[in-house]
Scaffold this active site. Structure first.
Site, short mmCIF file in Angstrom:
data_model
loop_
_atom_site.label_atom_id
_atom_site.label_comp_id
_atom_site.label_asym_id
_atom_site.label_seq_id
_atom_site.Cartn_x
_atom_site.Cartn_y
_atom_site.Cartn_z
CD GLU A 70 0.47 7.73 5.26
OE1 GLU A 70 0.76 6.52 6.25
OE2 GLU A 70 1.06 8.35 6.10
CB SER A 104 -0.81 -0.13 1.09
OG SER A 104 -0.14 -0.42 2.59
CG ASP A 111 0.61 13.35 17.45
OD1 ASP A 111 0.87 13.18 18.36
OD2 ASP A 111 1.84 13.55 15.76
P1 FAD Z 1 -3.10 6.25 19.98
O1 FAD Z 1 -3.22 5.09 19.43
O2 FAD Z 1 -4.80 6.99 20.85
O3 FAD Z 1 -2.08 6.33 21.22
C1 FAD Z 1 -1.45 7.63 21.58
C2 FAD Z 1 -0.98 7.48 22.59
O4 FAD Z 1 -2.15 8.11 24.21
C3 FAD Z 1 -0.27 6.60 22.77
O5 FAD Z 1 1.11 6.71 23.63
C4 FAD Z 1 -0.95 5.45 23.12
O6 FAD Z 1 0.15 4.35 24.26
C5 FAD Z 1 -1.47 6.33 24.53
N1 FAD Z 1 -2.93 5.46 24.78
C6 FAD Z 1 -3.66 5.38 23.90
N2 FAD Z 1 -4.57 5.05 24.52
C7 FAD Z 1 -4.61 5.47 26.34
C8 FAD Z 1 -5.64 4.90 27.43
N3 FAD Z 1 -6.54 4.65 27.03
N4 FAD Z 1 -5.41 5.59 28.05
C9 FAD Z 1 -3.58 5.94 27.98
N5 FAD Z 1 -2.87 6.17 26.92
C10 FAD Z 1 -3.75 5.90 26.06
N6 FAD Z 1 -0.78 11.82 12.41
C11 FAD Z 1 -1.84 12.60 11.92
O7 FAD Z 1 -2.39 13.95 12.18
N7 FAD Z 1 -2.69 12.74 10.21
C12 FAD Z 1 -2.41 11.24 9.29
O8 FAD Z 1 -2.87 11.22 8.83
C13 FAD Z 1 -1.63 10.74 10.47
N8 FAD Z 1 -1.22 9.71 9.78
C14 FAD Z 1 -0.58 8.54 10.20
C15 FAD Z 1 -0.14 7.02 9.67
C16 FAD Z 1 0.64 5.97 10.60
C17 FAD Z 1 0.70 4.35 9.82
C18 FAD Z 1 0.37 6.54 12.21
C19 FAD Z 1 1.68 4.76 12.22
C20 FAD Z 1 1.08 7.59 12.14
C21 FAD Z 1 0.00 8.82 11.77
N9 FAD Z 1 0.22 9.46 12.14
C22 FAD Z 1 -0.93 10.58 11.46
C23 FAD Z 1 1.23 10.30 13.30
C24 FAD Z 1 -0.28 9.87 14.92
O9 FAD Z 1 -1.62 10.47 14.87
C25 FAD Z 1 0.25 10.35 15.55
O10 FAD Z 1 1.83 9.10 16.12
C26 FAD Z 1 -0.10 10.28 17.55
O11 FAD Z 1 0.63 11.15 17.83
C27 FAD Z 1 -0.98 8.79 17.82
O12 FAD Z 1 -1.89 8.40 17.44
P2 FAD Z 1 -2.42 6.82 17.36
O13 FAD Z 1 -3.56 7.16 16.66
O14 FAD Z 1 -1.10 6.27 17.19
O15 FAD Z 1 -2.32 7.46 18.91
#
Ligand code: FAD
Length: 282
Positions: free
Chosen positions: A12, A10, A103
């Site tokens: 991106e 895939s 973020d």
């Molecule tokens: P989460 O899975 O919610 O995790 C974030 C943090 O919170 C982690 O440290 C986790 O351990 C912690 N956490 C999760 N659940 C809980 C809970 N219940 N209690 C306490 N802590 C918790 N960013 C963008 O803005 N736009 C994009 O299009 C984008 N695309 C991405 C694509 C990929 C493949 C990846 C790997 C990252 C991408 N990002 C993007 C970056 C991403 O948004 C950041 O890494 C962000 O900081 C975390 O997103 P996440 O969905 O992994 O968050």
């Protein structure tokens, strides 16, 4: 689009800033069709800054015959916003979504975070609102998300996203395949059996790579850093070295039966194709 018996590749992209960049993106994406992408995805600026750009780019890629998945982040968004976007994607016939927390844009206070705090809340919300309509991808962090308290907690949070209904995962990029294999082993030991696809970052620019990696907690091994530093501004050498290093890692991953590779193309066909061309599968 194509059905895959072997690894699913895939690509991106990020939404381009203007019409000229959009045209370049479409040209580049056409060149990358040799990879026969299982799907392509388009990033989303947290807080909704690229909302229209993401949708326009998804449309452009779908017009080329690709299964195109918008990324969607919940930080800074209200449930109404998210519901509206999901409805639009559904009306457009989009069937796959990459669900992220995102973020917080700098300068916005924590109280602007929105109703859904974590990606697991977003996955739950998407399932509640749209049932099984979307195939949901989530992010995984073999070297740990930079804000996590520790690898074990981070893994727990990943498992939570999977239990909330994610169908597959894409990892943050890494340059050490062992970090990926270790993460997959630990996730499987927790009962996770969805595909966890390695995210692959081409190396084309030393400064940009170090800045990105610092922000997202991806480790650039010392030997790679030293070699890149030595190359200074010699872009050609950096690209050639980067392509060698990343291709070799991708081949190791494929030799160990990874479910696919997700290329962070940075909208640059040459960098991704330089890796692709070196793989046995090409
Ligand atoms: P989460 O899975 O919610 O995790 C974030 C943090 O919170 C982690 O440290 C986790 O351990 C912690 N956490 C999760 N659940 C809980 C809970 N219940 N209690 C306490 N802590 C918790 N960013 C963008 O803005 N736009 C994009 O299009 C984008 N695309 C991405 C694509 C990929 C493949 C990846 C790997 C990252 C991408 N990002 C993007 C970056 C991403 O948004 C950041 O890494 C962000 O900081 C975390 O997103 P996440 O969905 O992994 O968050």
């Amino acid at each position: 689009m194509t059905s895959h018996a072997g690894p699913a590749f895939s690509l991106e992209f990020f939404p381009p800033r203007d019409a000229a960049a959009q045209a370049r993106l479409v040209d580049g994406a056409k060149q990358m069709l040799v990879i026969q992408p299982h799907y392509v995805s388009v990033t989303f600026g947290a807080g909704g800054s690229t909302r229209e750009g993401t949708l326009d780019t998804v449309r452009a890629l779908r017009d080329m015959g690709c299964d195109a998945a918008p990324h969607l982040s919940c930080i800074g968004a209200s449930q109404e916003d998210l519901r509206g976007l999901l409805q639009r994607y559904r009306q457009e016939g989009v069937r796959r979504i990459v669900a992220l927390r995102g973020d917080m844009p700098s300068g916005m206070g924590a109280d602007a975070a929105g109703a859904l705090r974590y990606a697991s809340d977003l996955v739950e919300f998407i399932r509640k609102e749209t049932g099984d309509w979307f195939h949901i991808e989530v992010a995984a962090y073999p070297e740990m998300h930079p804000q996590a308290a520790g690898p074990a907690q981070d893994l727990e949070h990943f498992v939570r996203k999977v239990r909330a209904g994610a169908n597959s995962a894409i990892t943050q990029y890494f340059f050490n395949a062992d970090a990926y294999f270790d993460f997959v082993d630990r996730a499987q030991a927790k009962g996770v059996n969805i595909p966890i696809v390695p995210g692959i970052m081409p190396i084309t620019n030393h400064t940009q790579l170090m800045r990105f990696s610092e922000m997202c907690g991806a480790e650039v091994p010392r030997w790679i850093r030293l070699r890149l530093a030595e190359m200074g501004d010699d872009k050609e050498s950096i690209r050639a070295f980067g392509a060698d290093v990343v291709t070799e890692m991708c081949q190791t991953l494929l030799d160990n039966d990874v479910p696919g590779l997700h290329f962070y193309t940075l909208n640059n066909a040459d960098a991704t194709l330089a890796i692709w061309d070196g793989l046995a599968v090409a």
